[in-house]
Structure formats: structure tokens, C-alpha cells
Design an enzyme around this catalytic site. Sequence first.
Site, mmCIF file in Angstrom:
data_model
loop_
_atom_site.group_PDB
_atom_site.id
_atom_site.type_symbol
_atom_site.label_atom_id
_atom_site.label_comp_id
_atom_site.label_asym_id
_atom_site.label_seq_id
_atom_site.Cartn_x
_atom_site.Cartn_y
_atom_site.Cartn_z
ATOM 1 C CG ASP A 98 -81.157 18.890 3.196
ATOM 2 O OD1 ASP A 98 -80.536 18.468 2.192
ATOM 3 O OD2 ASP A 98 -82.112 18.274 3.703
ATOM 4 C CD1 TRP A 99 -77.919 18.644 -2.956
ATOM 5 C CD2 TRP A 99 -77.283 18.665 -0.823
ATOM 6 N NE1 TRP A 99 -76.655 18.089 -2.882
ATOM 7 C CE2 TRP A 99 -76.246 18.086 -1.582
ATOM 8 C CE3 TRP A 99 -77.071 18.795 0.545
ATOM 9 C CZ2 TRP A 99 -75.054 17.623 -1.038
ATOM 10 C CZ3 TRP A 99 -75.884 18.327 1.106
ATOM 11 C CH2 TRP A 99 -74.906 17.757 0.311
#
Length: 777
Positions: free
Chosen positions: A275-276
Site C-alpha cells: 500500500d502507498w
Amino acid sequence: MKFLHKKKQFFALLLLLFVKSLYAQQTSEILLSKLSLEEKERIVIGSEMEIPWSEGGDTGVGEVGGNVPGAAGKSLANERLNLPVVIFADGPAGVRINPHRASVPDKTFYATAFPVASLLASTFNTELMRQVGKAFAHEAKEYGVDILLAPALNIHRNPLGGRNFEYYSEDPLLSGKMASAFTNGVQSLGIGVSVKHYAVNNQETNRSRINAIVDERALREIYLKGFEITVKESKPWTVMSAYNKVNGVYASESYDLLTTILREEWGFKGFVMTDWFAGENVPQQLKAGNDLLMPGTPNHKNMIVNAVKKGLLTEKELDRNVKSILDIYQKTPSFLGYKPSGTPDLKASQKIAKETATEGMVLLKNDENTLPLTINKSQKLALFGVASYETIAVGTGSGNVNMAYSTSLLEGLEKKNLFIDNSVKEGYVEYIEKTKAALPPKAWSFGPDKILPEKKWTSEELDVIAQKTSMGIFTVNRTSGEFYDRQQGYDFYLSKEEQTLLKKISEAYHKHHKKMVVVLNIGGVIETNSWKKDADAILLMWQGGQEGGNAVADILVGERNPSGKLPMTFPIQYMDHYSSINFPGKELVDNPYPSGTVGVKSEVIYEEGIYVGYRYFNTFNVPVSYPFGFGLSYTDFEISKGDFKTTKDGKLELSCWVKNIGNKAGKEVVQFYISSPEVELEKPTKELRAFVKTKQLKPGEKQEVKVILNATDYASFSPKRSAWILESGIYNIEVGNSIDHIFFKETFKRNELLEVLKTTKSLVPKREISVLTKKSK
Ligand code: BGC
């Protein structure tokens, strides 16, 4: 002859596919052999390592080197070897990209806002989900996106989860079936998905620093099950690892999660991305099987090259990451040289968005057939609630969509030639304009929207309105999104103003022997028990995407018969959820990080174990406001016994008949719950093990519904044995149209224990935790 010819064609096609996949594999191996260590590093890092990035800013990919503005991320090109950029875009409600591109100022690139995932799950319609997936993929492809950052299938562990609207359900089977149908739809058009957020990402508070402590059984049966179904039934191209820790290890750094379980046990063949900005230890992420770091930051530059040089990561491990990525990239439209038109068939998507919205709305109450509305000249409606005029289409954050338009309840109903009271409408239009103008501008475009406080009406004003109109409709709304969980006070519960207004509208209409309807324009569960007696009908419209207003109008006037069912329980009180005793966890003292949207070091113990949602309410006899699987229709159905067969290896074949015994056409959802015997393991009283949505049945029409369950489909997980097992004893299959409304039962006996599937001992909590059991409560 003809048959033989077809058979030959079929085998030729198979051969072609085989050769193609062999070719793709070979080409990624050949490519790999040509890459230098520095070039390999560039494969495993997203492109933003080349773009100056400042905290708190909108990090969407701009025009700089990218070709889809507003997409969440992209890969780095390799010009020497002619490897193009691959584009990734959110998200679960539509393709989230910027609708404008500086290079073509007179063109727009709006994407369709489909309904939120909670509504999609309420359809219980996997075929429709496949169509939704295809529509997403078509838009992605024509707008130049290769991989969609969806579906999202974390579990609704607690009703305050800020992103629950992006997720499907409190039940892992429903979540997994919906996600795999969506994935199959998307990937049938040659676009990839990213199944997210793997795993145990069930809250937003401290989301990047929270350690979720879960026992092995709950992990397998509740939090991993949906992902397992999706991986096995739809072969997603990619998986997105979660921000949080699971039993002490970051999901993106967990070998158990990303390699042992995902790849070795479930056979996942794609690549995993973070995820970012997730995780801390980059070499460990790559070692664990997290192949791609997204979106990539300037800090990542040389980090991997140095890690290999220092022996923190072997080149062989890195090669495995690179190959996983290249195997998938080769299938993307960008690699295949597809030229996106920029003009997807938005009309076709709009149709599917509306169809889905109508199918996922849930009729919670309908006393004395208050609905559908009869359209005649004497019918005049008064629309109350800000949301009747400003209906919320989807939630905020990465679950949002840049849509061309969205429809309100007012717009939808006006198209039906219904008379809407003008004085009430004008009152709201003016109020909304004034209140909005007084609001401070949103600090951050990604943050949650502010819900406007309700307009106040005096009892005298309402009395006048109730006299001159034939029905009052009050729409209640809620919104939420990334970074924040919802509040228990004014969010789960109605505000004082909302409670007062609802009561007053109800009193005014009932005084004149007229009806009032409540419409819920929400993304997650709210309290309904204290006020539901005041409404004659309640329609849960959810956040219905850009066609929400049109869809709700179709249902209110009876052009469409509601067939949505609740994918989660509506409890009486917030505290009735067992998880509420410790949601969203506690902060720890040794806190090395400043607080902020990523949060502080903290932990949450999943004390409820497997007793999540209905598994808890049902087993511990806790009364609820609306049960799992519940939803009314304008017609009635009867479900009756068909055939039933069991085999020694645990296979069950069951059929039943669904008959429309009312006087309107409609669809029904047949739900199969199984209660299993307790020998070594205690069990929830019953668990959803299959469901089928019927076709549209005319009054009097019947349909046979068949399901086949294999042993793995209703086994329980034994931590002691590290295996899925079926215990000996009596099993009941209960067939109904909600968990509480069972039409008939089938019973069978197993004489001996069956070990259905062995697993590897993994993700064991680092310390002993006590979880809820039937004895402990
Ligand atoms: C979200 C992901 C999303 C990503 C890219 C993250 O903040 O958690 O769901 O796909 O951003 O927008």
C-alpha cells in the site's frame, strides 16, 4: 463432423494459450537476464522515486512523465529494453483518475461512479458483479490504465471502520465471492486487479502503525478466508499488502502472509505491491515476497542495490520479485501496445451502475405497503433532509471517483412526474447554499467531507406541510473515508437535530393519517432501533454512485422491486458489537513517531476471535435491529425443499425451489447456513456457506436453485492440527432469505473426523491472548 471441427478449434486455442503463456514466461526470464542490478531496482520501485514528493500534498501522478493524470501510481519505464510505463489507478467505486489533461484541454476523462462496495455486496448477485468488473475494466482500458487498485475486501469488524463502505461485508464468504466475481469480470478484458488490503486492515486509526493481534483461527476463518477465495477462484494479477502489522510483523514484511500462505498454500501467481508508503524495512519487504514498492519515494533510490551489496537481500531473491512483476506486466495493455481511445462507452457503464444500484438497495421496513408510491395527481411529496437534495454518491479518499455528474433523490423523483412540494424544496436549496458558503474550505482534498447540519423546522411549519402533502420523505446521510474511523456519537448515532426532526416529521404526518418514509444515504451502519418505529417505511439506499438518485426513485415508485439484503448486521447499540470493547485499540508508550494521518505505534487485540458480526449476535443471543441477510421486497417468496445428497468426502448437493407467491415480479436471495457439530472446536450457531440470487420471477413463477458444496467450503480451522477439518456429528443446513428467516432444514451426520486441508503453522500471535469463547461469556 461439425463437432469434430469445433473440438479441433478448441484444442488449437488451448495450444495457443499455452504457447502464449510459455512465451510470456520465457520473455520475462530473458528480460531478467538482460537487466543490470540498477535496472532491477527500477522494476521493483514505483515511479514517484523520480518525482519530488512533499508530505501532505496530493501525490497523484501528474503530467510529469506519466500519461494518465490522477492515477495513483505507475511503474518506471526502461528505455534501453523498451519496457513501457504501467499505470495503476484506484479504486473500488470507479476508475479514479483526473478528468482533465493539459495536453487535450477540450476533452474530458470522467469515469463512472459505481455504487460503494457495501451496496454491491447487498446485491448478493455475483453475475452482476462480473458485469460491474467488466465495465470498470473497459473504462480503465480506454483511459490508459493497466491495473485497478480494487477490489477491497477487508472485513467489517466494527461498524465505525472508516473505509467499511469500500469493503463488502462482515462475512468472509460473501466478501470473497463478490471480490472474485469482480476480478473475473475485470481480468476478462485484459486489465489487472489489485486485491487489497492483505490483510487484517480493518480500521483507519493509526493505520500504518497498528499491530493487529489475532488468533490463528480467526485469521484463517474470518480475515484471510475472503482473500483465499478470491485468489483461488479468480487468479488476481496482483495483491496489495496492508499498512498494519499482523501479530507483530508488518503485512508488507511478512513472509508467512506473502509467501507461505499466499503463494505456497493458495497458489498465487501474480505480484504483491505495498500500500502507498507502507512498511519500514525495504529489504525485508522484498525478501518476504512483497515485490513492488508503491508509489516509490526518492529514499528508495540505491536502497535495493545497496541492500544486495551488503547481503541484506540476495540477488536471487530480488530476481524472484522482478520476475513476478514482469510476468504480469507482459499481459498489460501498455506492454501489448494497446492504444487507449480515451472514449469508453460511458452510457453502457451508466446502465450497469444504475442496475446495480437498484439491486443493492435494501428495504428495511414497509408497514401497510407504504411503498411503492402510487403516482397520481393527488400525490404530493415533501422532501426533507439535506441529502434529499445533495445525495452522497460515494465516500472520500482513494475510494472516491471524479464523476461527471451525480443524481440526487430530488432529481430522480422529479423525472417520475411526481409533485414535489416547492416551498420545502426552496427552503432547503436556500439553506444549503447559505450553510455551505459559511463552511471553511476543505483543508485537504483527500479528507472526509463535512456533513451539513440538518435544517430546523418548527412543529407548526411541519403541520402545514403535512396537511398539504400526502407523504414526507426524510433522507439521512453519512460520509467517511480514508485516514479516519467514524465516531460513535454523531455518526453511528443520529445527532440531536436529526432525532428531533425525524420525530417531528413523523408526528406531523401521522397526525394527519399520512405516511413518512426514511431513506438512508449512508456508507456504513448507523443506529436504527430507537427511531424505526416512527417511520412507516425505511429504504437503505446506501451511497449509490452517480446513478443513486435515479435508482432510488425507480424503487420508490415501484418500477423496480428492491432485492438487496444486508451484508452486515445492524445492531441495537454500538456497544453490542463485541469488538467495540477495544476498537480501535490502544496507543503504546514507546512511540518513536510523531502522530499524523499515519498514526502512532499502537495495538488492537481481536478479543472477539471468530465471533465477528452475525457470528457473535447469533451465537450469544444478542438481539439486533436488522439481522444479516435481511431485506424486504414488494412481493413475497416461498422457499421449499428440493433434493439433497451427501458423499463420504464431505461433498453436499442441495436444491430447493423458490416461488414468487406475491403479485409483483421480483428477485430473491437464497441463503444457505450450516451449523456444525462441536467436538474439538466450538462453532458459531450458523455460518453462511452459499447463496444464490434468483432471476426476476413473475408472480406465481418458480425457479430451482442448486448448490454444490465441497468439504473445504464448510470446514473449520483447527490451530492445534494446523488444518481445516470437518468434525463428526450432526450438521444442519438451514435455507432461508435472511439469517433469522429459515424456510427449511436438512440434516446429515458425519461419522468420523475429516482433515480437509493441511496448512503451515504461520502467523501465530507472539504472546498468549485470551479470546471470547462460549464458556468465557
Ligand atoms: C490506500 C489504497 C490506495 C492507495 C493509492 C492508499 O492510501 O490505502 O487503498 O489504493 O492509497 O491511492
